[in-house]
Scaffold this active site. Sequence first.
Site, PDB file in Angstrom:
ATOM      1  N   LYS A 150      72.253  63.359   6.201  1.00 24.61           N
ATOM      2  CA  LYS A 150      71.090  62.786   6.877  1.00 24.61           C
ATOM      3  C   LYS A 150      70.399  63.797   7.778  1.00 24.61           C
ATOM      4  O   LYS A 150      69.613  63.431   8.637  1.00 24.61           O
ATOM      5  CB  LYS A 150      71.536  61.588   7.714  1.00 24.61           C
ATOM      6  CG  LYS A 150      72.074  60.449   6.889  1.00 24.61           C
ATOM      7  CD  LYS A 150      72.287  59.293   7.807  1.00 24.61           C
ATOM      8  CE  LYS A 150      73.113  58.228   7.162  1.00 24.61           C
ATOM      9  NZ  LYS A 150      73.423  57.200   8.150  1.00 24.61           N
ATOM     10  N   CYS A 158      78.413  38.939  -0.484  1.00 16.75           N
ATOM     11  CA  CYS A 158      78.617  37.661  -1.157  1.00 16.75           C
ATOM     12  C   CYS A 158      80.068  37.243  -0.969  1.00 16.75           C
ATOM     13  O   CYS A 158      80.978  37.938  -1.429  1.00 16.75           O
ATOM     14  CB  CYS A 158      78.314  37.786  -2.653  1.00 16.75           C
ATOM     15  SG  CYS A 158      78.802  36.294  -3.546  1.00 16.75           S
ATOM     16  N   CYS A 210      81.881  36.937  -4.472  1.00 15.06           N
ATOM     17  CA  CYS A 210      82.119  38.163  -5.266  1.00 15.06           C
ATOM     18  C   CYS A 210      82.987  39.166  -4.524  1.00 15.06           C
ATOM     19  O   CYS A 210      83.626  40.011  -5.141  1.00 15.06           O
ATOM     20  CB  CYS A 210      80.800  38.836  -5.613  1.00 15.06           C
ATOM     21  SG  CYS A 210      79.786  37.923  -6.774  1.00 15.06           S
ATOM     22  N   CYS A 221      73.346  34.613  -4.688  1.00 14.92           N
ATOM     23  CA  CYS A 221      73.885  35.871  -5.215  1.00 14.92           C
ATOM     24  C   CYS A 221      73.374  36.053  -6.641  1.00 14.92           C
ATOM     25  O   CYS A 221      73.365  35.110  -7.431  1.00 14.92           O
ATOM     26  CB  CYS A 221      75.407  35.805  -5.208  1.00 14.92           C
ATOM     27  SG  CYS A 221      76.185  37.183  -6.072  1.00 14.92           S
ATOM     28  N   CYS A 248      76.574  35.392  -8.932  1.00 13.30           N
ATOM     29  CA  CYS A 248      77.309  34.120  -9.003  1.00 13.30           C
ATOM     30  C   CYS A 248      76.577  32.934  -8.386  1.00 13.30           C
ATOM     31  O   CYS A 248      77.043  31.805  -8.500  1.00 13.30           O
ATOM     32  CB  CYS A 248      78.675  34.284  -8.334  1.00 13.30           C
ATOM     33  SG  CYS A 248      78.586  34.303  -6.533  1.00 13.30           S
ATOM     34  N   PRO A 250      67.108  55.790   8.376  1.00  6.26           N
ATOM     35  CA  PRO A 250      66.922  56.624   7.180  1.00  6.26           C
ATOM     36  C   PRO A 250      68.255  56.927   6.509  1.00  6.26           C
ATOM     37  O   PRO A 250      69.235  57.214   7.171  1.00  6.26           O
ATOM     38  CB  PRO A 250      66.310  57.912   7.729  1.00  6.26           C
ATOM     39  CG  PRO A 250      65.840  57.584   9.101  1.00  6.26           C
ATOM     40  CD  PRO A 250      66.723  56.496   9.585  1.00  6.26           C
ATOM     41  N   GLU A 251      68.268  56.849   5.190  1.00  4.49           N
ATOM     42  CA  GLU A 251      69.479  57.148   4.449  1.00  4.49           C
ATOM     43  C   GLU A 251      69.342  58.535   3.838  1.00  4.49           C
ATOM     44  O   GLU A 251      68.285  59.157   3.906  1.00  4.49           O
ATOM     45  CB  GLU A 251      69.660  56.109   3.348  1.00  4.49           C
ATOM     46  CG  GLU A 251      69.449  54.698   3.875  1.00  4.49           C
ATOM     47  CD  GLU A 251      70.589  53.755   3.582  1.00  4.49           C
ATOM     48  OE1 GLU A 251      71.541  54.160   2.901  1.00  4.49           O
ATOM     49  OE2 GLU A 251      70.531  52.618   4.051  1.00  4.49           O
TER      50      GLU A 251
HETATM   51 ZN   LIG Z   1      78.380  36.525  -5.708  1.00  5.42          ZN
END
Ligand SMILES: [Zn+2]
Length: 282
Positions: A69, A276, A279, A254, A257, A2-3
Amino acid sequence: MPEGDTIHKLAAAIRPRLEGKTICQAWVRTEPRGTFKRGPASTAPAANPFLDHGGLVGHRVERVYAEGKHLFLEFEQGVLVRSHLGMYGDWHRYQPDERWKKPEWQASLALWTEQDVLVCFNAKEVELLEVATIRHASFRCRLGPDLLALDADLGPVPLRAREFLDANVPLVDVLLDQRIASGIGNVYKSEVLFVGRKHPLRTLGKTSNSELQSLYARARDLLRRNLGGGPRVTRFIPDGRGSLWVYARRGQPCLRCGTRIRVDRMGRDMRSTYWCPACQVR
Ligand SMILES: [Zn+2]
């Protein structure tokens, strides 16, 4: 896991069931999950109709709120119940006579009102605190600013990071460390690093204060935009190509990209990190 936004939504769901209600039975188990035993039936909540663990019975719940949290239940007599779900915890709501969907020995906390039974199963932590002492207690000092609090001040975040962590700690661990700021979980960790174009293993020492602040500002923005309910969204481009940039997108192109998204276990706890490689160069 859980966030922060999940816990705030949870607090909003539990609030109408508990706030202003008087507790007529209570079951509180403060030992951590994992130490639970398949206890004999006599120790299980439903076996005893007059349970009053923690001295909660007969008292009204004043306030239900989330911080980072952590979920807090504040009682009129000045008792505060703090719970942290960890990786495996969740809350269920039942009718008083309804059969629970999980075994009773997995219950960390169960509260009976006239109308409902609220059960928290498999919490990582449950703690009974005194409201009067918690206001100044170490717990609050240990938690960084709550990214979902309206008055969250990101000013001290870089300082906290450098105070608590060594310069060689990677950003994946910095973002998950709730002492720096609270609310970021594993999903937002990957998403924030992607949006901020940071390599997940870039170290704290190589990251400037303003870069840190902008990462946390993005996290705060994303957490807040997800408070409304519905599936989690970090990519607000309605082209049908996905509502998350990288999380759970291993091997897919991605969305910026076209490079294949990677997942690697990184950081102190070897948590899955989606990123990625084009990136987020080091
Ligand atoms: Zn990327």
